[in-house]
Design a protein around this motif. Structure first.
Motif, PDB file in Angstrom:
ATOM      1  N   SER A  86       0.848  -1.191   0.000  1.00 14.66           N
ATOM      2  CA  SER A  86       0.000   0.000   0.000  1.00 14.66           C
ATOM      3  C   SER A  86       0.874   1.229   0.000  1.00 14.66           C
ATOM      4  O   SER A  86       1.712   1.419   0.876  1.00 14.66           O
ATOM      5  N   PHE A  87       0.745   2.013  -1.044  1.00 18.60           N
ATOM      6  CA  PHE A  87       1.451   3.306  -1.083  1.00 18.60           C
ATOM      7  C   PHE A  87       0.678   4.226  -1.992  1.00 18.60           C
ATOM      8  O   PHE A  87      -0.280   3.801  -2.653  1.00 18.60           O
ATOM      9  N   GLU A  88       1.049   5.503  -1.997  1.00 22.11           N
ATOM     10  CA  GLU A  88       0.363   6.481  -2.845  1.00 22.11           C
ATOM     11  C   GLU A  88       0.523   6.068  -4.304  1.00 22.11           C
ATOM     12  O   GLU A  88       1.633   5.892  -4.788  1.00 22.11           O
ATOM     13  N   GLY A  89      -0.585   5.927  -4.999  1.00 19.12           N
ATOM     14  CA  GLY A  89      -0.508   5.550  -6.409  1.00 19.12           C
ATOM     15  C   GLY A  89      -0.390   4.050  -6.605  1.00 19.12           C
ATOM     16  O   GLY A  89       0.034   3.596  -7.657  1.00 19.12           O
ATOM     17  N   PHE A  91      -2.611   1.919  -7.139  1.00 15.82           N
ATOM     18  CA  PHE A  91      -3.490   1.301  -8.134  1.00 15.82           C
ATOM     19  C   PHE A  91      -2.848   1.284  -9.517  1.00 15.82           C
ATOM     20  O   PHE A  91      -3.188   0.448 -10.357  1.00 15.82           O
ATOM     21  N   VAL A  92      -1.877   2.181  -9.750  1.00 14.58           N
ATOM     22  CA  VAL A  92      -1.121   2.125 -11.009  1.00 14.58           C
ATOM     23  C   VAL A  92      -0.286   0.849 -11.026  1.00 14.58           C
ATOM     24  O   VAL A  92      -0.248   0.109 -12.017  1.00 14.58           O
ATOM     25  N   PHE A  93       0.334   0.592  -9.888  1.00 18.74           N
ATOM     26  CA  PHE A  93       1.142  -0.623  -9.731  1.00 18.74           C
ATOM     27  C   PHE A  93       0.263  -1.850  -9.956  1.00 18.74           C
ATOM     28  O   PHE A  93       0.633  -2.784 -10.666  1.00 18.74           O
ATOM     29  N   THR A 149      -4.608   8.889  -3.337  1.00 17.21           N
ATOM     30  CA  THR A 149      -4.268   8.117  -4.531  1.00 17.21           C
ATOM     31  C   THR A 149      -3.923   6.674  -4.223  1.00 17.21           C
ATOM     32  O   THR A 149      -3.428   5.981  -5.092  1.00 17.21           O
TER      33      THR A 149
ATOM     34  N   PHE B 400       8.575   1.333 -15.777  1.00 21.24           N
ATOM     35  CA  PHE B 400       7.482   1.557 -14.839  1.00 21.24           C
ATOM     36  C   PHE B 400       7.765   2.731 -13.918  1.00 21.24           C
ATOM     37  O   PHE B 400       6.861   3.518 -13.616  1.00 21.24           O
ATOM     38  N   PHE B 404       5.410   5.759 -13.610  1.00 26.85           N
ATOM     39  CA  PHE B 404       4.734   5.941 -12.333  1.00 26.85           C
ATOM     40  C   PHE B 404       4.848   7.386 -11.878  1.00 26.85           C
ATOM     41  O   PHE B 404       3.871   7.979 -11.393  1.00 26.85           O
ATOM     42  N   SER B 520       6.479   5.725  -1.607  1.00 27.57           N
ATOM     43  CA  SER B 520       5.978   5.046  -2.799  1.00 27.57           C
ATOM     44  C   SER B 520       7.129   4.472  -3.600  1.00 27.57           C
ATOM     45  O   SER B 520       7.088   3.310  -4.021  1.00 27.57           O
TER      46      SER B 520
END
Lengths: 301, 666
Positions: A86-89, A91-93, A149, B400, B404, B520
C-alpha cells in the motif's frame, strides 16, 4: 493481510457459486460448491503434454501469471485495513502488475504457433487494452473526489451521502463488474462455454496448457474474480469495524457470483467484432462518474 | 585536475581520433574508435558527475577570430544528458564492432563510418555544453550532418538515400526555426549567449519565442506532426546507429526543450497545456502506428515517437506545476520526463540492438517473414523480451518507474482547481493508460511474430545466436535497467536535484519531497524485487511438485485439423488487424488486390498486398509539397540555364549591396 486471506478464501468457492446458479436457473441440480477447486487439485496432480513448437516462455508463463495475480491481490485493502502493498498511487502498480500477467499469457498463446491461439491472444490484447482507460478514469475520478491516490485511502474516505454519490456508487460498481468480466473473459464479452474455437477468447488461449500449469491458470482466474469482487466490496465498506466489513465482503462476493451466474444464464455474448466498442463504452460510463465527481465538488458553479 | 582542461580534451581527443583512424590498419579501426569513444566518455563523465554533485563547470575559449568568447558550461541538466550520451555511445560502439563485421569488405566505407561515429558522439556532447547560440547552432549542425552520413552507410540502396535526404532536409527546417529564434534574441538583447534568452524571457512575451524553439527542437525530438523523418531514418541506418539515434539524438531535442523551459518566466500554464495535449496525441499516434507496422525497425521508430510523447507529458506537467506554484507537480513532471529520457535511451537501444541481431542473422526486417527465432537465438529473444516489458512500462523494469512518476504527477494535477485542468488531467490519464495498453499489444505482437511459433518462410541461412561481443553490451544495459527498476529512490533523488537547481523558487522551485512519495518509490523498488522472486518461487514449487509427473511432447493442438503448416500461424498483421480497422481514421491502410469475380470458375494465382501509410505524410505533407512544387514552376524562368543571365543576377546583387551601403540602408 486480512483482505489477502479473504480473497484466497473467496477464490475457493466463487466459481462453484457461479456454476451452481447457472445449473439452478437451467433446472439442474449442479455439482458441489467446491467442484471447481477439486478439478484444479486434480489438475495439479496430472502430468503434462507440451507442444514441440513451444519454448521456455510457455512453461514459465503460467507461473508468472499466477505470481502477478497474487501480487495484485496484495494491493487490495479491506475497508480500513490496508493491503500488504500500500502506497500512494498503488493502483497504477496494481494495473501494471495485471499487465505483466496478461503479457505473458498472450506470449504463451503465441508460443504454440497455433492460429486459433493467436486469434485468442489478439482479442485478449485488444479487449484488455480498451478496458484500461475505463479503470484509470474511474480511479482518477475517485482520486479527485477523495484527494487520495492509494486504494486504501480512497476507499476509506469514500462516503455516500448525497444523491449523486449513490449514482456514482452504482456506476462504479457497474464499471468494475464489467472490467472483471472483460479481464476474466466471461459473458457478455466472451462465452466460456462455447464449443467453437473461433468464437473463444480466453479459452482458446490456453488450449495447449495442461496439468499443473492449467491448474495454476484456472485458479488464477478464480483469484481474479475474488480480487474484483473485493474491489467492488470496498466501495461500500467505508470505515466500518472489522465485524461488519467481513460479512459485507462475503455478502458482496456472494451477490457478485450469483449475478454473474444469472447474467450468464440469461444473456448472450456480444457480437465479437463489436466487442471492442462495447468495452470502450465502459470508458464513457467512467467519464460519467468523472462528471458526477465534478458536480459533487461544485466545479460547474 | 582542472575540469575545464578535461573539457578541452573532450574537444581534442575525438579530433585526434578522427585523423588517426584512416591511417591505421583496417582490423584495428573499430577498436580504436571504441577506445576513443570510451576516452571521450571518461573525460566528460568526470566533470558531469561533479556537476551533478552541484559543482558547475565553466570554461571559456577566448577566440578572437570567431566573434568573441566561446563559452562551454556543464551544469546539472547538461551533465544528465552527457551521462546518457556516453552510456549509449559506449554501448553502441561496442555493439557496432560486432555488428559491422558483416560489412568487412567495404573498407573505406567502414573507416568513414568510425570516423563519423566519433564526430557524432563528440558533437552531441558539445551540444550539451554549448552556451552560445552561434556555437550551439554549429555543433547542432555537426551533429545532424554526422548522423546523416552515418544513416547513409548503405548508400547504394535507394530507400536509404531517400530516407537520408529526407532526414537532412527536415533537420535543416529545424535549424531554420532555431536560427530564427536565436537571431530574434540577438536583435532584442544584443547577445547570442544563452543568458540573453533568459533576459529576453523576463522582459518580453514568452509564448512566441518558446514556440519557435519548441518547433525547432520538436523536429529533432519527433513530436507530431514533425515526426516523419523518424520512421524513415531509423530503418535505413545500421542498427547500432539507429539505437544511438533513437536513444540520444532524439533526446537532444528534449534537452533543448528542457533548456528553454528552464529559462521561461511566464505563460507557464498556456505553454504547459499545449505541451500536454500535443504530447498525449504524439504518444497515441506513435504507438498506434507502431502497432500496425511490419518492419521491425519502423515499429521501433514509431515507438520512439510514443515515448517522446510520454516525456513531453512529463515536461507539460512540470510546466503546469510551475504555473500553479505546485512544487511537487513540478518535481514529479520534470523528474518523470528526465528519468524516462534515461530509461528510453536504455531500452530503445536494447531493442534496436536485438533488431540488429535479427537482421544480421536473417537479412530481413519484415517481421512477417520470421518466426520461431527463440529456438535459434534464445539470448537475443530474452533481450527483446526484457526490452519489450520495460518499454511497456511493466514492473519490475525501469519503464514503470518513470511512468509511475508521470502518473503520480497526473493524479496530483487532477486536484488542481478548475474544470479545464481537471478534464485535461483525466484525459491524459486515460491517454497514458491507453498508450500502455496499445504498447502491450504492439510488443506481444512483435515478440510473438519474430521469436515465437515456427519460421514463416525459408531464410537464406540458418540463423544462430550472435557473437558474444554483440551480446555483452545488452547484458550491461539490462543490468542498468534493473538498477533503475529496483532502486528508484536513488535515481529520483538525482533527477530531483537537477530540477531543484533550475526551477526558480517563485515558480514552486522550493519544495520538499513529501514522505509519501519517497515511500511510494522505495515500495516500488521493494515490491518489484519481490515480484522478481515470486514467479521464481512458484516455478520452483511447480518443478518440485511435477518432478515425478509424466511429461509428453507432441504437436500443437490443431483443433481437429491434422495438417497445419507454418503459413497458417496467426500473423502480426492479423494480430493487430482489428485495432487497425477500429482506428482506420488515423491508420491509413493501402490494399492492393483483385477481387474474385463471379464468372471466374478457375481463379488464377493472385497477390494481396497491404501496408499502412503515415497519416500526416499522406494527408498533409504530400499535398503541401505538391502545391509547393507546382507554384515553384512559375519561377522556373529564373533558373533558365543561360550563364549570361546568371552573371547579370550577380551584377544586380552587387549593385544592390552597393546602393544599400551607399544610402545607409544596410
Amino acid at each position: 493481510m486480512i483482505s489477502f486471506i479473504l480473497i484466497i478464501l473467496t477464490s475457493l468457492f466463487f466459481s462453484g457459486i457461479i456454476i451452481r446458479t447457472k445449473s439452478r436457473t437451467s433446472g439442474r441440480k449442479g455439482p458441489g460448491l467446491f467442484q471447481p477447486v477439486k478439478d484444479i487439485i486434480r489438475l495439479f496432480k496430472k502430468g503434462a503434454v507440451y507442444s514441440k513448437t513451444t519454448s521456455f516462455i510457455f512453461q514459465a508463463a503460467p507461473s508468472i501469471y499466477y505470481a502477478s495475480i497474487l501480487m495484485a491481490i496484495m494491493v487490495i485493502p479491506l475497508g480500513e485495513y490496508r493491503g500488504i502493498i500500500s502506497f500512494e498511487g498503488d493502483f497504477v502498480f496494481f494495473a501494471y502488475l495485471l499487465g505483466v500477467g496478461k503479457f505473458f499469457m498472450i506470449l504463451a498463446a503465441l508460443d504454440t504457433g497455433s492460429s486459433f491461439e493467436g486469434m485468442g491472444a489478439s482479442r485478449e490484447a485488444l479487449f484488455s487494452m480498451f478496458a484500461e482507460p475505463a479503470f484509470f478514469i474511474l480511479m482518477g475520478s475517485f482520486a479527485l473526489l477523495t484527494g487520495h491516490t492509494s486504494f486504501q485511502e480512497i476507499f476509506a474516505s469514500l462516503h455516500f451521502g448525497s444523491y449523486i454519490s449513490y449514482i456514482l456508487g452504482v456506476l462504479a460498481t457497474l464499471v468494475l463488474a464489467m472490467i472483471a468480466m472483460v479481464e476474466n473473459s466471461r459473458m457478455p464479452f466472451d462465452d466460456p462455454k462455447t464449443h467453437l474455437e473461433l468464437t473463444m477468447v480466453h479459452e482458446v488461449m490456453i488450449l495447449d496448457n495442461s496439468g499443473f500449469d492449467l491448474g495454476l491458470i484456472l485458479h488464477a482466474t478464480n483469484l481474479k474474480f475474488g480480487m474484483y469482487g473485493a474491489l467492488i466490496a470496498n466501495l461500500f465498506m467505508g470505515s466500518f469495524p472489522l465485524y461488519l466489513t467481513i460479512p459485507i465482503f462475503l455478502g458482496i462476493q456472494l451477490l457478485f457470483a450469483v449475478s454473474i451466474g444469472l447474467l450468464e444464464s440469461f444473456t448472450a455474448r456480444f457480437r465479437m467484432n463489436h466487442n471492442a466498442q462495447y468495452i470502450l463504452a465502459l470508458s464513457s460510463v467512467s467519464l460519467l462518474i468523472f462528471l458526477g465527481v465534478l458536480l459533487m465538488l461544485g466545479q460547474f458553479s | 585536475m582542472n575540469e575545464s582542461i578535461l573539457l578541452l580534451f573532450a574537444l581534442l581527443v575525438p579530433v585526434a581520433g578522427m585523423i588517426t583512424i584512416p591511417f591505421i590498419p583496417h582490423p584495428f579501426r573499430a577498436r580504436l574508435s571504441f577506445i576513443i569513444v570510451c576516452l571521450v566518455a571518461m573525460v566528460t563523465t568526470v566533470p558531469a558527475i561533479k556537476a551533478l554533485g552541484g559543482e558547475e563547470i565553466d570554461s571559456l575559449f577566448d577566440n578572437s577570430l570567431l566573434a568573441g568568447n566561446w563559452s562551454f558550461h556543464v551544469d546539472r541538466l547538461s551533465a544528465w544528458f552527457i551521462l546518457i550520451i556516453n552510456l549509449t555511445c559506449i554501448n553502441g560502439a561496442f555493439y557496432g564492432m560486432g555488428y559491422m563485421k558483416q560489412y568487412d569488405a567495404q573498407r573505406a566505407n567502414l573507416s568513414l563510418h568510425w570516423v563519423l561515429f566519433l564526430l557524432f558522439q563528440a558533437s552531441m556532447l558539445w551540444v550539451c555544453m554549448a552556451q552560445n547560440g552561434l556555437v550551439f547552432l554549429i555543433v547542432w549542425e555537426l551533429m545532424s550532418i554526422s548522423s546523416f552520413l552515418l544513416v547513409l552507410f548503405d548508400h547504394q540502396n535507394k530507400t536509404t538515400l531517400q530516407a537520408g535526404i529526407n532526414y537532412l532536409v527536415q533537420m535543416h527546417i529545424g535549424v531554420l526555426f532555431l536560427a530564427a529564434a536565436f537571431i530574434w534574441v540577438y536583435y532584442s538583447e544584443g547577445s547570442l549567449e544563452f543568458s540573453a534568452i533568459e533576459r529576453f524571457f523576463s522582459t518580453h512575451s514568452n509564448f512566441w519565442l518558446f514556440l519557435l524553439f519548441f518547433t525547432g527542437f520538436g523536429i529533432k525530438a519527433g513530436f507530431i506532426p514533425l515526426h516523419s523523418w523518424l520512421p524513415q531514418a531509423h530503418p535505413a541506418a545500421p542498427s547500432h546507429i539507429s539505437g544511438v539515434m533513437s536513444g540520444v539524438i532524439v533526446k537532444l531535442g528534449i534537452y533543448g526543450i528542457f533548456r528553454m523551459v528552464f529559462f521561461l518566466k511566464q505563460d507557464y500554464i498556456l505553454i504547459g497545456e499545449i505541451v500536454v495535449i500535443l504530447s498525449v496525441l504524439t504518444g497515441l499516434y506513435g504507438i498506434l502506428n507502431a502497432s500496425v507496422h511490419r518492419d521491425i525497425k519502423k515499429m521501433l521508430a514509431y515507438c520512439t515517437i510514443e515515448n517522446i510523447g510520454i516525456i513531453g507529458l512529463g515536461i507539460g506537467l512540470g510546466l503546469l506545476g510551475m504555473g500553479s506554484g505546485n512544487g511537487l507537480l513540478v518535481v514529479l513532471g520534470f523528474t518523470g520526463a528526465l528519468l524516462h529520457t534515461l530509461n528510453h535511451s536504455l531500452f530503445k537501444s536494447l531493442l534496436f540492438f536485438t533488431a540488429g541481431a535479427v537482421y544480421q542473422q536473417t537479412h530481413t526486417r519484415d517481421m512477417e517473414k520470421l518466426g520461431g527465432l527463440i529456438h535459434r537465438m534464445p539470448q537475443s529473444a530474452v533481450f527483446f523480451l526484457v526490452g519489450a516489458m520495460a518499454i511497456g512500462g511493466l514492473p519490475p523494469f525501469n519503464g514503470f518507474v518513470s511512468e509511475f512518476l508521470i502518473y503520480a504527477g497526473i493524479l496530483l494535477g487532477i486536484k488542481s482547481i478548475g474544470i479545464a485542468s481537471n478534464t485535461l488531467m483525466i484525459s491524459s490519464l486515460a491517454g497514458l493508460a491507453f498508450i500502455g495498453g496499445v504498447s502491450l499489444l504492439t510488443f506481444t505482437k512483435s515478440f510473438g511474430t519474430v521469436f515465437l511459433g515456427t519460421p514463416r518462410s525459408p531464410l537464406p541461412q540458418e540463423p544462430k545466436e550472435v557473437s558474444r561481443g554483440m551480446r555483452l553490451p545488452q547484458y550491461f544495459i539490462i543490468l542498468i535497467m534493473l538498477s533503475v527498476g529496483l532502486l528508484p529512490s536513488f535515481y529520483f533523488s538525482v533527477t530531483g536535484s537537477i530540477v531543484s537547481a533550475f526551477v526558480p523558487a517563485t515558480a514552486g522551485g522550493s519544495f520538499s519531497v513529501p514522505a509519501a512519495l519517497t515511500n511510494s518509490l522505495s515500495s516500488i523498488g521493494k515490491f518489484s524485487l519481490i515480484f522478481l522472486a515470486l514467479p521464481v518461487l512458484i516455478y520452483f514449487i511447480r518443478k518440485r511438485f511435477t518432478r515425478r509427473h509424466r511429461v509428453a511432447t507432441g504437436p500443437t493442438w490443431g483443433c481437429g485439423y491434422t495438417a497445419p503448416t507454418a503459413g497458417m500461424q496467426y500473423t502480426g498483421k492479423s494480430f493487430s488487424k482489428s485495432l487497425g480497422k477500429l482506428m482506420n481514421f488515423m491508420l491509413l491502410e493501402k490494399k492492393k488486390y483483385r477481387e474474385i469475380r463471379t464468372n471466374e470458375v478457375f481463379p488464377p494465382e493472385r497477390k494481396y498486398t497491404s501496408h499502412y501509410n503515415d497519416f500526416f505524410v499522406t494527408r498533409v505533407f504530400d499535398g503541401l509539397v505538391d502545391r509547393l512544387l507546382y507554384s515553384m514552376n512559375y519561377f522556373q524562368f529564373i533558373q533558365n540555364g543561360k550563364i549570361q543571365m546568371y552573371i547579370l543576377y550577380g551584377i544586380f546583387f552587387i549593385v544592390l549591396v552597393f546602393l544599400g551601403t551607399a544610402l545607409k540602408l544596410i
